[in-house]
Design a protein around this motif. Structure first.
Motif, PDB file in Angstrom:
ATOM      1  N   SER A   1       0.752  -1.156  -0.044  1.00  0.00           N
ATOM      2  CA  SER A   1      -0.006   0.068  -0.185  1.00  0.00           C
ATOM      3  C   SER A   1       0.938   1.223   0.077  1.00  0.00           C
ATOM      4  O   SER A   1       2.240   1.044   0.506  1.00  0.00           O
ATOM      5  N   ALA A   2       0.352   2.373  -0.371  1.00  0.00           N
ATOM      6  CA  ALA A   2       0.970   3.584  -0.350  1.00  0.00           C
ATOM      7  C   ALA A   2       0.976   4.162   0.938  1.00  0.00           C
ATOM      8  O   ALA A   2       0.260   3.659   1.991  1.00  0.00           O
ATOM      9  N   LYS A   3       1.863   5.084   1.286  1.00  0.00           N
ATOM     10  CA  LYS A   3       1.881   5.734   2.265  1.00  0.00           C
ATOM     11  C   LYS A   3       0.785   6.795   2.456  1.00  0.00           C
ATOM     12  O   LYS A   3       0.789   7.483   1.447  1.00  0.00           O
ATOM     13  N   GLY A   4      -0.210   6.920   3.334  1.00  0.00           N
ATOM     14  CA  GLY A   4      -1.224   7.577   3.414  1.00  0.00           C
ATOM     15  C   GLY A   4      -1.149   9.152   3.082  1.00  0.00           C
ATOM     16  O   GLY A   4      -1.687   9.917   2.635  1.00  0.00           O
TER      17      GLY A   4
ATOM     18  N   GLY B   1       0.022  10.266  -0.408  1.00  0.00           N
ATOM     19  CA  GLY B   1      -1.012  10.026  -1.317  1.00  0.00           C
ATOM     20  C   GLY B   1      -0.903   8.726  -2.083  1.00  0.00           C
ATOM     21  O   GLY B   1       0.131   8.267  -2.279  1.00  0.00           O
ATOM     22  N   TYR B   2      -1.860   8.653  -2.802  1.00  0.00           N
ATOM     23  CA  TYR B   2      -2.006   7.574  -4.041  1.00  0.00           C
ATOM     24  C   TYR B   2      -2.880   7.956  -4.896  1.00  0.00           C
ATOM     25  O   TYR B   2      -3.898   8.812  -4.734  1.00  0.00           O
TER      26      TYR B   2
ATOM     27  N   ASN C   1      -6.818   2.984   9.199  1.00  0.00           N
ATOM     28  CA  ASN C   1      -6.218   3.893   8.278  1.00  0.00           C
ATOM     29  C   ASN C   1      -6.427   3.752   6.614  1.00  0.00           C
ATOM     30  O   ASN C   1      -6.488   2.505   6.140  1.00  0.00           O
ATOM     31  N   GLU C   2      -6.666   4.797   6.205  1.00  0.00           N
ATOM     32  CA  GLU C   2      -7.365   4.672   4.833  1.00  0.00           C
ATOM     33  C   GLU C   2      -6.128   4.303   4.025  1.00  0.00           C
ATOM     34  O   GLU C   2      -6.539   3.630   2.938  1.00  0.00           O
ATOM     35  N   ASP C   3      -4.931   4.664   4.029  1.00  0.00           N
ATOM     36  CA  ASP C   3      -3.957   4.046   3.272  1.00  0.00           C
ATOM     37  C   ASP C   3      -3.791   2.530   3.166  1.00  0.00           C
ATOM     38  O   ASP C   3      -3.775   2.032   2.261  1.00  0.00           O
ATOM     39  N   LYS C   4      -4.107   1.861   4.313  1.00  0.00           N
ATOM     40  CA  LYS C   4      -3.993   0.438   4.297  1.00  0.00           C
ATOM     41  C   LYS C   4      -5.249  -0.072   3.870  1.00  0.00           C
ATOM     42  O   LYS C   4      -5.385  -1.021   3.181  1.00  0.00           O
TER      43      LYS C   4
ATOM     44  N   ASP D   1       6.383  11.562   3.975  1.00  0.00           N
ATOM     45  CA  ASP D   1       5.303  11.918   4.751  1.00  0.00           C
ATOM     46  C   ASP D   1       5.635  13.193   5.650  1.00  0.00           C
ATOM     47  O   ASP D   1       4.554  13.977   5.822  1.00  0.00           O
TER      48      ASP D   1
ATOM     49  N   HIS E   1       4.392  15.886   1.875  1.00  0.00           N
ATOM     50  CA  HIS E   1       3.234  15.878   3.127  1.00  0.00           C
ATOM     51  C   HIS E   1       3.694  16.716   4.006  1.00  0.00           C
ATOM     52  O   HIS E   1       4.880  16.935   4.509  1.00  0.00           O
TER      53      HIS E   1
END
Length: 138
Positions: free
Chosen positions: A24-27, A30-31, A54-57, A82, A106
């Motif tokens: 997964s991307a780091k939240g 972004g992704y 967690n939205e990124d996961k 991040d 970020h």
């Protein structure tokens, strides 16, 4: 997977029973997902049935479901940070624009983003970024 309830990244076994997350991307930085991928996630109920803390996961789990179903997906890694405090020593805040490594960064103030944009638009790879980060160090 973080199982410590005091952590901001906590995920309960009931909510996600696996020991590891899929790629997964780091939240923070972004992704980007294609319209087709988002549509498939929505239409198949993948997102609705896999809501994690967690939205990124969560996005990683959704994309993994698509991969398991045979969807062709391309992963592209962009250089980014991040911006979290624990990585501060590895984030350049001075020097030439041509040495600034990040496409995604970020946790920057609007003024810093605007300044970096101006530096980029100037088209001078030797232009210094030092003044862009003055507000960040306060």
């Amino acid at each position: 997977v973080v199982r410590d309830p005091s952590s901001q990244f906590f995920e309960s076994v009931e909510n996600y029973p696996e020991d590891t997350y899929p790629v997964s991307a780091k939240g923070g930085p972004g992704y980007i997902l294609s319209k087709r991928a988002v549509k498939q996630i929505a239409l198949k109920g993948i997102g609705q049935s896999n809501v994690l803390t967690n939205e990124d996961k969560s996005v990683g789990v959704w994309v993994d479901h698509l991969k398991q179903e045979g969807e062709q997906l391309d992963f592209v890694n962009l250089k980014g940070t991040d911006g979290y405090e624990e990585h501060k020593d590895f984030i350049p805040t001075s020097g030439k624009w041509s040495d600034y490594p990040f496409i995604l960064h970020h946790h920057l103030a609007a003024e810093t983003i605007s300044c970096l944009h101006e530096v980029d638009m100037a088209g001078d790879p030797d232009r210094l970024i030092d003044t862009c980060f003055e507000g960040e160090q306060a």
